[in-house]
Design an enzyme around this catalytic site. Structure first.
Site, PDB file in Angstrom:
ATOM      1  N   GLY A  95     -12.516   3.730  58.060  1.00 28.89           N
ATOM      2  CA  GLY A  95     -13.293   2.525  58.366  1.00 28.89           C
ATOM      3  C   GLY A  95     -14.701   2.829  58.827  1.00 28.89           C
ATOM      4  O   GLY A  95     -15.410   1.925  59.273  1.00 28.89           O
ATOM      5  N   ALA A 101     -21.050   5.783  52.221  1.00 22.42           N
ATOM      6  CA  ALA A 101     -22.037   6.838  52.497  1.00 22.42           C
ATOM      7  C   ALA A 101     -22.063   7.832  51.332  1.00 22.42           C
ATOM      8  O   ALA A 101     -23.134   8.286  50.912  1.00 22.42           O
ATOM      9  CB  ALA A 101     -21.694   7.547  53.803  1.00 22.42           C
ATOM     10  N   ASP A 142     -20.822  -2.356  53.312  1.00 27.30           N
ATOM     11  CA  ASP A 142     -20.807  -0.956  53.757  1.00 27.30           C
ATOM     12  C   ASP A 142     -21.968  -0.167  53.162  1.00 27.30           C
ATOM     13  O   ASP A 142     -22.671   0.559  53.863  1.00 27.30           O
ATOM     14  CB  ASP A 142     -19.480  -0.283  53.376  1.00 27.30           C
ATOM     15  CG  ASP A 142     -18.309  -0.800  54.181  1.00 27.30           C
ATOM     16  OD1 ASP A 142     -18.459  -1.834  54.867  1.00 27.30           O
ATOM     17  OD2 ASP A 142     -17.229  -0.182  54.128  1.00 27.30           O
TER      18      ASP A 142
HETATM   19  C1  MEV Z   1     -14.584  -2.489  54.996  1.00 22.72           C
HETATM   20  O1  MEV Z   1     -15.399  -1.591  55.736  1.00 22.72           O
HETATM   21  C2  MEV Z   1     -15.014  -3.901  55.254  1.00 22.72           C
HETATM   22  C3  MEV Z   1     -14.194  -4.973  54.535  1.00 22.72           C
HETATM   23  O2  MEV Z   1     -14.731  -6.236  54.967  1.00 22.72           O
HETATM   24  C4  MEV Z   1     -14.267  -4.861  53.040  1.00 22.72           C
HETATM   25  C5  MEV Z   1     -15.640  -5.186  52.477  1.00 22.72           C
HETATM   26  O3  MEV Z   1     -16.468  -5.800  53.143  1.00 22.72           O
HETATM   27  O4  MEV Z   1     -15.857  -4.811  51.299  1.00 22.72           O
HETATM   28  C6  MEV Z   1     -12.733  -4.937  54.958  1.00 22.72           C
END
Ligand code: MEV
Length: 301
Positions: A95, A101, A142
């Site tokens: 996560g 990255a 991300d």
């Molecule tokens: C993953 O870091 C974040 C989520 O919201 C998935 C996304 O935004 O693509 C779970």
């Protein structure tokens, strides 16, 4: 489509790109459905080094076995003519945005090798191509924050993502690693499968993100922000993406004096972020309970 081999550029033999990981202060999962989220780029990064070679491209890395890695890399990189070396300071698949990255670092390294500038649009478009391999319906949050740095408010709209840099007060954050990974793709699919019943909870998450953004804009990074983060965690638990180990970590850090704590990323394990006045007792309690814990700072854009 990718080229068969890297463009000759100005004859460079090596290209290097680096990009940071992230934590999500608020709005994961809800962001997939058009609600706002806030993510922070952190001072831990992935570096990709591309070296020209004869013959098929070859990958060297120490980031664990993941069958999707080759597929993702060759969505962007040529299958011929490269040695691809990957190094990361990020826990992988927890996560902290390790796949994003990687995607941004790959795009930057290829541009460097080919002697051309690398724009944010390149990072977003090509990064999305790679991210789709790791989890089918990425919001783009991300790799946006990885490519931009700093703190970012992100919202998906029908006209494309709305991306706004945010200035935040100083935030003292500790990351605690549960020691195992949730599968982002499966967790995102699991949330999709619970809709439309959980849509009101996703709405509440969006409203909470707006409150968090307003709190940051007022320059408040203390107890009130911590309470809002903990409220975000309660909503994440209600959509089914927390985990008993995550809940245990959160109890541990709140008892040790954290102002608020939540999972960050897709959940199902992964990392917890804790907002602190003083990180020392939180780090101590998490480590005594057997978890890896470390402070993180925001990487300025
Ligand atoms: C993953 O870091 C974040 C989520 O919201 C998935 C996304 O935004 O693509 C779970």
């Amino acid at each position: 489509m990718t080229a068969a081999t890297p463009a000759p550029g100005d004859g460079r033999q090596v290209g290097v790109g680096a990009a940071p990981g992230k934590v999500i202060l608020t709005g994961e999962h809800a962001v997939v459905y058009g609600h706002p989220a806030v993510a922070l780029a952190v001072t831990r990064q992935t570096t990709v080094r591309l070296t020209r070679r004869q013959g098929p491209s070859a990958v060297g890395h120490s980031i664990g076995q993941d069958d999707r890695l080759h597929d993702a890399l060759f969505r962007v990189l040529p299958r011929e003519g490269l040695t691809i070396d990957i190094e990361t300071e990020l826990p992988v698949g927890r996560g902290m945005g390790s796949s994003a990255a990687l995607a941004v670092a790959v795009v930057r390294a290829l541009a460097d090798l080919e002697g051309r500038p690398c724009t944010f649009e390149d990072c977003f478009e090509l990064g999305m191509r790679m991210e789709r391999v790791f989890h089918g319906n990425p919001s783009g949050l991300d790799h946006t924050v990885s490519a931009r740095g700093g703190a970012v408010r992100f919202q998906r709209t029908v006209d494309g993502p709305q991306i706004t840099p945010l200035s935040t007060p100083p935030l003292t954050l500790v990351v605690i690693d549960s020691g195992f990974a949730g599968d982002t793709g499966q967790l995102v699919q699991g949330v999709a499968a619970r809709r439309p019943e959980i849509d009101p909870i996703l709405e509440d998450m969006g409203a909470l993100s707006q409150q968090i953004i307003a709190t940051l804009e007022r320059g408040q990074g203390g107890a009130h922000l911590g309470q809002l983060m903990s409220e975000n965690q309660r909503l994440l638990a209600r959509i089914g993406v927390s985990h008993p180990v995550v809940d245990d970590i959160i109890d541990t850090v709140l008892t040790a004096g954290a102002l608020g704590a939540k999972l960050s990323g897709a959940g199902g394990g992964g990392i917890v972020i804790a907002l602190c006045d003083d990180p020392a007792p939180v780090l101590g309690a998490a480590r005594r309970a057997g978890y890896t814990a470390f402070p993180v700072s925001v990487l300025e854009p």
